[in-house]
Motif scaffolding. Structure first.
Motif, short mmCIF file in Angstrom:
data_model
loop_
_atom_site.label_atom_id
_atom_site.label_comp_id
_atom_site.label_asym_id
_atom_site.label_seq_id
_atom_site.Cartn_x
_atom_site.Cartn_y
_atom_site.Cartn_z
N LYS A 18 0.86 -1.19 0.00
CA LYS A 18 0.00 0.00 0.00
C LYS A 18 0.89 1.24 0.00
N THR A 19 0.37 2.30 -0.62
CA THR A 19 1.08 3.57 -0.65
C THR A 19 0.11 4.67 -0.29
N SER A 20 0.55 5.61 0.55
CA SER A 20 -0.32 6.72 0.92
C SER A 20 -0.54 7.63 -0.29
N CYS A 21 -1.43 8.60 -0.14
CA CYS A 21 -1.89 9.44 -1.25
C CYS A 21 -0.77 10.02 -2.09
N CYS A 22 0.30 10.45 -1.48
CA CYS A 22 1.38 11.10 -2.23
C CYS A 22 2.69 10.32 -2.13
N GLY A 23 2.63 9.11 -1.62
CA GLY A 23 3.83 8.29 -1.52
C GLY A 23 4.68 8.57 -0.30
N VAL A 36 6.97 -0.31 7.47
CA VAL A 36 6.52 0.95 6.88
C VAL A 36 7.76 1.71 6.46
N LEU A 37 7.75 2.20 5.22
CA LEU A 37 8.87 2.96 4.68
C LEU A 37 8.45 4.40 4.43
N ARG A 38 9.41 5.31 4.54
CA ARG A 38 9.20 6.70 4.11
C ARG A 38 10.50 7.19 3.49
N PRO A 39 10.40 8.00 2.43
CA PRO A 39 11.61 8.51 1.78
C PRO A 39 12.31 9.54 2.67
N THR A 40 13.63 9.58 2.55
CA THR A 40 14.42 10.52 3.35
C THR A 40 14.73 11.82 2.62
N GLY A 41 14.49 11.85 1.32
CA GLY A 41 14.77 13.06 0.56
C GLY A 41 16.10 13.01 -0.17
N ALA A 59 0.56 0.49 12.11
CA ALA A 59 1.41 1.67 12.04
C ALA A 59 1.15 2.44 10.74
N TYR A 60 1.05 1.72 9.63
CA TYR A 60 0.77 2.38 8.35
C TYR A 60 -0.57 3.11 8.40
N ALA A 61 -1.59 2.45 8.92
CA ALA A 61 -2.92 3.07 9.01
C ALA A 61 -2.88 4.32 9.88
N ASP A 62 -2.21 4.25 11.02
CA ASP A 62 -2.08 5.42 11.90
C ASP A 62 -1.39 6.58 11.19
N LEU A 63 -0.26 6.28 10.55
CA LEU A 63 0.52 7.32 9.89
C LEU A 63 -0.24 7.92 8.70
N ALA A 64 -0.85 7.08 7.89
CA ALA A 64 -1.59 7.56 6.72
C ALA A 64 -2.81 8.38 7.14
N CYS A 69 -1.13 15.70 3.25
CA CYS A 69 -0.30 15.75 2.05
C CYS A 69 0.03 17.19 1.67
N GLY A 70 1.29 17.54 1.68
CA GLY A 70 1.71 18.86 1.30
C GLY A 70 1.93 19.01 -0.19
N ARG A 71 1.85 17.91 -0.93
CA ARG A 71 2.09 17.95 -2.37
C ARG A 71 0.82 18.11 -3.19
N ARG A 72 -0.34 17.95 -2.57
CA ARG A 72 -1.61 18.09 -3.30
C ARG A 72 -1.99 19.54 -3.44
N ALA A 73 -2.57 19.88 -4.56
CA ALA A 73 -3.06 21.24 -4.77
C ALA A 73 -4.33 21.45 -3.95
#
Length: 74
Positions: A18-23, A36-41, A59-64, A69-73
């Motif tokens: 599964k992937t959250s709305c903006c990854g 659960v993974l998250r990118p470091t930049g 954990a994924y459900a809690d975090l998501a 999302c700061g990337r959505r318009a």
């Protein structure tokens, strides 16, 4: 809060379930474990909640759920 640490691959290619709305967060499986993974930049990843599916999925459900999302318009 979840403790994040550097992601060190334990197999060639983890399977993303599964992937959250903006990854921002990904629920993945790797060698019989889930995490659960998250990118470091900088092209890398951090991980948390490695272990059984129930733990990682919660954990994924809690975090998501809490994620904004700061990337959505607007």
């Amino acid at each position: 809060m979840y403790r994040w640490g550097p992601y060190i691959p334990r197999c060639l290619r983890p399977r993303v379930c599964k992937t959250s709305c903006c990854g921002e967060f990904e629920l993945a499986s790797e060698g019989g474990q889930y995490l659960v993974l998250r990118p470091t930049g900088d092209g890398g990843y951090e991980e948390t909640a490695r272990g059984l599916y129930a733990r990682a999925a919660q954990a994924y459900a809690d975090l998501a759920f809490r994620h904004r999302c700061g990337r959505r318009a607007s």
